[in-house]
Enzyme design. Structure first.
Site: not given
Length: 710
Positions: A57, A396, A426, A456, A585, A613
């Site tokens: 991270n 993704r 990214r 997205h 989160r 998520h």
């Protein structure tokens, strides 16, 4: 903007003091991840996993966020953050907050976790502590497997300081030429092609409870360090220290000037592999001052950019220990169940379309199987002779994605297939380019999104011929179409054939692939078109209910809360008496529990086995309750610079399911952390005699029980 309280005193809700800094809030999130790595209740190898995640991270944080702040400083940007800090002040605050956190991380690994591992036959040994037999084996291993791969680079007047690639592990070596008594400097890159931790053979492992241990090994860089004489024969090795550089890797792309977006991104990725300007130097604490100064000078770094590490550098590599065959040191295995309604289908090949036509279906991963729901939906669509077209967005996906294979199969079966591939996702750009080319070669219509906007949204539209009419089936989700991450990320998806939503998705795909300027949708909330305004309108609606003597209630779950316009409106709602619970989160720039500002706002963060998520938005609306799920967080980038889709939930049964999920998370006393008004988080704990309520454990139990009942 200002708001008025009962006293008619005006409060500027955009005042810096009412906002947390985005970057520092993210570091507090990483602190909560670190807490999982240091919590004795977390299984031992899972603690190593969290140690690894903390480091990974931070790598991304420096490559993107810190790099961006440095660019602002260099460009002379004067715009302040929401909390009133300049870019330079933010960089200083990051360093001050991060240093003790990194020290805590490394100290815990070196002094606690390594010792705990030895109790279970796992020994990560320092080279100096090896016995002669073990050293002999590793010396031989060095000569045969490591030495041929190494390339030492001299640094002197005729050999300039070499380029240090991003996140590479390196040795800074000081030597003396005995013939001239002159000191020399060399750099040696630790090869990534070899394992970071070299295992000893079974017969040379440390003993464990009177028997051979599970694993014993040594860090690769230590083996190299103690065999440098083979690389510099005739020289005296004076010093050797490990260091690691982090570079700016964010894509710099002018889309309007890129005739071929695919080619332009490929070229940028070539630059990223090397890396841009350096932003962080991790270096062993005992490195000689003159070598430290040399590296800093050559990398153009200041003291605030340097992090002295006492122990191993690059703890992200600890993830490799998760492959050890020790299930008792890991979380209990979880096999995703099928949702009850799908479980009723006796034949695994039975058509999901028949089921969806009767009622909307909710899927909740990883509690519900991704392959048995979403993948099954797409695969059946690809094979169904009555399906005319499939359209979906891919932000993704995994490298060996069965989704991609299904789309290729659908195209080969003569169906109209459209895939919108977001090339600017990214760190997944390269993977997406590979699959984009493969899809194009198979006859799939591949679209790369809109200039200036990232796509997205997570949507799939299936057009099917049924008797004398065409029906549209769709999946609208909160997460990526990635079977691998669906096992560790919590996400929601709605499978429906609602006519209005079908028309909305058709309009949205036309907006993404053609010249449509669609500005309104029937049910779908779409960014950057309508999502922000509708969310603010719904918050203001709760305010009006309170002004009219009724109650107001909002519960919102998301990954991050950053957008100042949304936060300001939430403050107004709190002042009006609206009760607000936020489950955030990661980053949260809103300051809860401020007297007169946010007294009615509570914020919790749930950190645990799975990465939260999913996005859920609930509004009480004076009893006419509304619930939404979708791909967007309350961040400026999601609301203004990305294409997002959020759908209303109209099925009463699904509505109740989502309410139950929110209720479970709000009552969590094991994984939940409460955000205080000063920016610190306090982890909830069970009261005396109270059972621990873990969101993830409870939802797994419920999914398993429902699967058994059906």
């Amino acid at each position: 903007m200002t708001t008025t309280k009962k006293s008619d005193k005006k409060i500027d809700l955009r005042n810096f003091k009412y906002y947390f800094n985005r970057e520092l809030s993210w570091l507090e999130f990483n602190r909560r991840v670190l807490a999982e790595a240091t919590d004795h209740r977390t299984p031992l190898l899972e603690r190593l996993k969290f140690m690894s995640i903390v480091s990974s991270n931070l790598d991304e944080f420096f490559m993107v966020r810190v790099a961006g702040l440095k660019q602002q400083v260099e460009a002379g940007v004067t715009k302040l953050s929401a909390d009133g800090r300049s870019a330079e002040e933010q960089l200083q605050a990051i360093a001050e907050l991060l240093r003790p956190m990194i020290e805590e991380q490394h100290q815990h690994f070196e002094k606690v976790l390594k010792k705990e591992l030895t109790k279970y036959g796992i020994n990560l040994i320092d080279y100096v502590d090896l016995n002669q037999e073990q050293k002999a084996y590793l010396n031989s291993f060095f000569e045969e497997h490591i030495f041929p791969v190494l390339t030492p680079l001299a640094v002197d007047l005729s050999h300039p300081f070499p380029y240090i690639s991003n996140l590479s592990l390196n040795l800074a070596i000081v030597l003396k030429d005995p013939s001239t008594d002159r000191e020399l400097f060399a750099r040696l890159k630790v090869p990534k092609s070899l394992p970071r931790f070299v295992a000893l053979p079974k017969e040379l492992r440390q003993r464990y409870r009177g028997k051979v241990g599970v694993w014993s090994g040594v860090p690769l860089e230590q083996i190299i360090t103690h065999n440098l004489k083979y690389l510099f024969p005739g020289m005296n090795i004076l010093e050797s220290s490990v260091f690691r550089v982090t570079r700016n890797t964010d894509l710099a792309l002018e889309e309007d000037e890129a005739d071929d977006l695919l080619l332009a991104i490929e070229q940028e990725l070539q630059k990223r592999r090397i890396g841009g300007s350096s932003v962080r130097l991790e270096i062993q604490a005992f490195i000689p001052e003159n070598i430290r100064a040399t590296i800093m000078r050559e990398l153009i770094l200041q003291e605030d950019d340097v992090y002295d590490i006492d122990g191993l550098i690059g703890l992200g590599d600890l993830m490799s220990f998760m492959s050890l065959p020790l299930p008792e040191l890991k979380d209990k295995p979880w096999s995703s169940a099928l949702p009850p309604r799908i479980n009723w289908l006796e034949d695994e090949n039975a058509s999901l379309f028949d089921l969806i036509r009767k009622q909307d279906l909710l899927v909740h991963h990883p509690y519900h199987s991704f392959s048995g729901t979403v993948l099954r939906f797409i695969t059946q669509a690809a094979q169904d002779p009555d399906v005319l077209a499939i359209k979906m967005t891919l932000y993704r996906t995994s490298g060996d994605s069965p989704i991609i294979k299904a789309l290729i199969s659908a195209a080969e079966n003569g169906k109209q297939v459209v895939a919108l591939v977001e090339l600017k996702a990214r760190f997944d750009e390269e993977n997406n380019i590979i699959w984009a080319r493969k899809l194009e070669n198979s006859g799939v219509h591949v679209v790369y999104g809109l200039p200036g906007l990232k796509t997205h949204t997570k949507i799939t539209l299936v057009v099917r011929q049924e008797e004398d009419k065409i029906n549209r089936y769709m999946h609208i989700g909160t997460g990526n179409y990635n079977p691998k991450t669906a096992k560790i990320y919590t996400d929601l998806g709605l499978l429906t054939c609602d006519r209005d939503l079908g028309a909305d998705l058709t309009d949205l795909f036309n907006f993404l692939t053609g010249y449509s300027q669609q500005k309104s949708y029937r049910k779908l909330l779409v960014a950057p078109v309508s999502l922000r305004d509708r969310m603010i309108d719904m918050i203001r609606r709760e305010i009006e209910h309170c002004h009219n003597g009724k109650s107001g209630r909002i519960v919102a779950k998301m990954n991050a809360l950053v957008d100042t316009q949304i936060i300001e409106t939430l403050y107004e709602a709190s002042q009006a008496g609206v009760k607000i619970d936020l489950i955030v989160r990661g980053i949260c720039c809103l300051r809860p529990q401020l007297k007169g500002i946010s007294d009615n706002i509570n914020v919790v963060s749930v950190i645990g086995r799975f990465l939260e998520h999913s996005r859920i938005y609930y509004f009480q609306n004076d009893g006419s309750e509304e619930m939404y799920i979708g791909s967007a967080d309350w961040m400026t980038r999601n609301l203004s610079r990305r294409v997002e889709a959020v759908t209303p939930i109209e099925s009463l049964e699904i509505f109740k399911d989502l309410q139950e999920i929110l209720g479970i998370m709000l009552s969590d006393n094991r994984q939940a952390w409460e955000l205080r008004s000063d920016g610190t988080y306090i982890q909830r704990k069970p009261a005396d005699g109270e059972e621990a309520h873990s969101t993830h454990e409870l939802l797994m139990e419920m999914a398993a029980q429902l699967a058994e009942l059906d």
